[in-house]
Design a protein around this motif. Structure first.
Motif, PDB file in Angstrom:
ATOM      1  N   PHE A  43      40.951  36.952  54.301  1.00 61.91           N
ATOM      2  CA  PHE A  43      40.049  37.061  55.443  1.00 61.91           C
ATOM      3  C   PHE A  43      38.594  37.109  54.981  1.00 61.91           C
ATOM      4  CE2 PHE A  43      43.771  37.521  57.815  1.00 61.91           C
ATOM      5  CZ  PHE A  43      43.477  37.504  59.169  1.00 61.91           C
ATOM      6  N   GLU A  44      38.305  37.874  53.946  1.00 59.22           N
ATOM      7  CA  GLU A  44      36.939  37.963  53.437  1.00 59.22           C
ATOM      8  C   GLU A  44      36.440  36.606  52.947  1.00 59.22           C
ATOM      9  OE1 GLU A  44      37.055  42.620  51.946  1.00 59.22           O
ATOM     10  OE2 GLU A  44      37.409  41.036  50.490  1.00 59.22           O
ATOM     11  N   VAL A  45      37.289  35.877  52.235  1.00 56.20           N
ATOM     12  CA  VAL A  45      36.898  34.560  51.733  1.00 56.20           C
ATOM     13  C   VAL A  45      36.620  33.621  52.899  1.00 56.20           C
ATOM     14  CG1 VAL A  45      37.689  32.506  50.486  1.00 56.20           C
ATOM     15  CG2 VAL A  45      38.017  34.775  49.483  1.00 56.20           C
ATOM     16  N   LEU A  46      37.511  33.586  53.872  1.00 55.62           N
ATOM     17  CA  LEU A  46      37.306  32.705  55.023  1.00 55.62           C
ATOM     18  C   LEU A  46      36.022  33.053  55.767  1.00 55.62           C
ATOM     19  CD1 LEU A  46      40.987  32.335  56.212  1.00 55.62           C
ATOM     20  CD2 LEU A  46      39.452  30.473  55.503  1.00 55.62           C
ATOM     21  N   GLU A  47      35.749  34.330  55.936  1.00 57.10           N
ATOM     22  CA  GLU A  47      34.512  34.730  56.594  1.00 57.10           C
ATOM     23  C   GLU A  47      33.295  34.329  55.763  1.00 57.10           C
ATOM     24  OE1 GLU A  47      35.219  38.893  57.333  1.00 57.10           O
ATOM     25  OE2 GLU A  47      36.133  38.462  59.275  1.00 57.10           O
ATOM     26  N   THR A  73      34.280  22.849  50.035  1.00 58.27           N
ATOM     27  CA  THR A  73      33.645  21.586  49.646  1.00 58.27           C
ATOM     28  C   THR A  73      33.129  20.816  50.863  1.00 58.27           C
ATOM     29  OG1 THR A  73      35.803  20.469  49.535  1.00 58.27           O
ATOM     30  CG2 THR A  73      34.918  21.378  47.483  1.00 58.27           C
ATOM     31  N   GLU A  74      33.845  20.866  51.976  1.00 56.33           N
ATOM     32  CA  GLU A  74      33.372  20.195  53.196  1.00 56.33           C
ATOM     33  C   GLU A  74      32.066  20.793  53.697  1.00 56.33           C
ATOM     34  OE1 GLU A  74      36.642  20.401  55.959  1.00 56.33           O
ATOM     35  OE2 GLU A  74      37.513  18.523  55.201  1.00 56.33           O
ATOM     36  N   LYS A  75      31.873  22.069  53.453  1.00 50.37           N
ATOM     37  CA  LYS A  75      30.639  22.733  53.879  1.00 50.37           C
ATOM     38  C   LYS A  75      29.534  22.627  52.832  1.00 50.37           C
ATOM     39  CE  LYS A  75      32.714  25.719  57.227  1.00 50.37           C
ATOM     40  NZ  LYS A  75      32.414  26.856  58.066  1.00 50.37           N
ATOM     41  N   GLY A  76      29.864  21.983  51.713  1.00 49.89           N
ATOM     42  CA  GLY A  76      28.864  21.794  50.664  1.00 49.89           C
ATOM     43  C   GLY A  76      28.501  23.062  49.914  1.00 49.89           C
ATOM     44  N   LEU A  77      29.427  24.002  49.883  1.00 48.57           N
ATOM     45  CA  LEU A  77      29.186  25.272  49.199  1.00 48.57           C
ATOM     46  C   LEU A  77      29.723  25.219  47.774  1.00 48.57           C
ATOM     47  CD1 LEU A  77      30.323  27.660  52.069  1.00 48.57           C
ATOM     48  CD2 LEU A  77      27.974  27.051  51.474  1.00 48.57           C
ATOM     49  N   THR A  78      28.996  25.818  46.871  1.00 38.65           N
ATOM     50  CA  THR A  78      29.470  25.937  45.498  1.00 38.65           C
ATOM     51  C   THR A  78      30.260  27.239  45.353  1.00 38.65           C
ATOM     52  OG1 THR A  78      27.515  27.162  44.771  1.00 38.65           O
ATOM     53  CG2 THR A  78      27.415  24.737  44.619  1.00 38.65           C
ATOM     54  N   GLN A  79      30.997  27.326  44.268  1.00 37.54           N
ATOM     55  CA  GLN A  79      31.701  28.576  43.981  1.00 37.54           C
ATOM     56  C   GLN A  79      30.706  29.725  43.852  1.00 37.54           C
ATOM     57  OE1 GLN A  79      34.103  27.949  40.475  1.00 37.54           O
ATOM     58  NE2 GLN A  79      35.746  26.953  41.637  1.00 37.54           N
ATOM     59  N   SER A  80      29.566  29.446  43.280  1.00 37.02           N
ATOM     60  CA  SER A  80      28.545  30.494  43.097  1.00 37.02           C
ATOM     61  C   SER A  80      28.033  31.024  44.423  1.00 37.02           C
ATOM     62  CB  SER A  80      27.371  29.966  42.270  1.00 37.02           C
ATOM     63  OG  SER A  80      27.803  29.653  40.973  1.00 37.02           O
ATOM     64  N   ASN A 140      28.133  35.370  48.488  1.00 41.29           N
ATOM     65  CA  ASN A 140      28.440  35.845  49.838  1.00 41.29           C
ATOM     66  C   ASN A 140      29.472  36.969  49.818  1.00 41.29           C
ATOM     67  OD1 ASN A 140      26.735  33.880  50.877  1.00 41.29           O
ATOM     68  ND2 ASN A 140      28.375  32.493  51.477  1.00 41.29           N
ATOM     69  N   LEU A 141      30.379  36.921  48.864  1.00 37.78           N
ATOM     70  CA  LEU A 141      31.421  37.939  48.736  1.00 37.78           C
ATOM     71  C   LEU A 141      30.973  39.162  47.938  1.00 37.78           C
ATOM     72  CD1 LEU A 141      34.431  35.580  47.887  1.00 37.78           C
ATOM     73  CD2 LEU A 141      34.220  37.002  49.949  1.00 37.78           C
ATOM     74  N   GLY A 142      29.848  39.040  47.240  1.00 35.63           N
ATOM     75  CA  GLY A 142      29.420  40.128  46.359  1.00 35.63           C
ATOM     76  C   GLY A 142      30.278  40.223  45.121  1.00 35.63           C
ATOM     77  N   ARG A 143      30.788  39.076  44.684  1.00 29.87           N
ATOM     78  CA  ARG A 143      31.671  39.005  43.515  1.00 29.87           C
ATOM     79  C   ARG A 143      31.091  38.013  42.514  1.00 29.87           C
ATOM     80  NH1 ARG A 143      37.280  40.877  44.177  1.00 29.87           N
ATOM     81  NH2 ARG A 143      37.356  41.804  46.213  1.00 29.87           N
ATOM     82  N   PRO A 144      31.592  38.035  41.270  1.00 33.67           N
ATOM     83  CA  PRO A 144      31.154  37.042  40.287  1.00 33.67           C
ATOM     84  C   PRO A 144      31.774  35.674  40.601  1.00 33.67           C
ATOM     85  CG  PRO A 144      32.787  38.494  39.313  1.00 33.67           C
ATOM     86  CD  PRO A 144      32.487  39.045  40.683  1.00 33.67           C
ATOM     87  N   GLN A 145      31.131  34.623  40.132  1.00 32.55           N
ATOM     88  CA  GLN A 145      31.619  33.261  40.341  1.00 32.55           C
ATOM     89  C   GLN A 145      33.033  33.102  39.792  1.00 32.55           C
ATOM     90  OE1 GLN A 145      31.877  30.862  37.577  1.00 32.55           O
ATOM     91  NE2 GLN A 145      32.823  29.400  38.972  1.00 32.55           N
TER      92      GLN A 145
END
Length: 74
Positions: A55-59, A19-26, A31-36
């Motif tokens: 680690f993948e989520v943080l990246e 949220t601090e980076k202004g990113l949505t779950q989508s 970015n992860l290649g996964r569904p929302q």
């Protein structure tokens, strides 16, 4: 004594970073290649993340996994 990292603390940190980076779950899911729903489920506690997934989520959030984990552990 050092702080313990528990699941709730980790998830709260992941949500805060997103949220601090202004990113949505989508966006994170893309970015992860996964569904929302993957992001929604781990953020709500419905799904646990394994070590590699953390680690993948943080990246995908543009964060250094080692830095975040170290910060949380202090």
């Amino acid at each position: 004594m050092r702080n313990k990292i528990n699941r709730e603390k980790l998830i709260s940190r992941l949500v805060k970073i997103r949220t601090e980076k202004g990113l949505t779950q989508s966006i994170v899911a893309k970015n992860l290649g996964r569904p929302q729903s993957f992001v929604s489920k781990y953020e709500s506690g419905e799904r646990n993340l394994d070590f590699i997934e953390v680690f993948e989520v943080l990246e995908s959030l543009g964060s250094d996994p080692i830095e975040v984990i170290t910060e949380m552990y202090r």
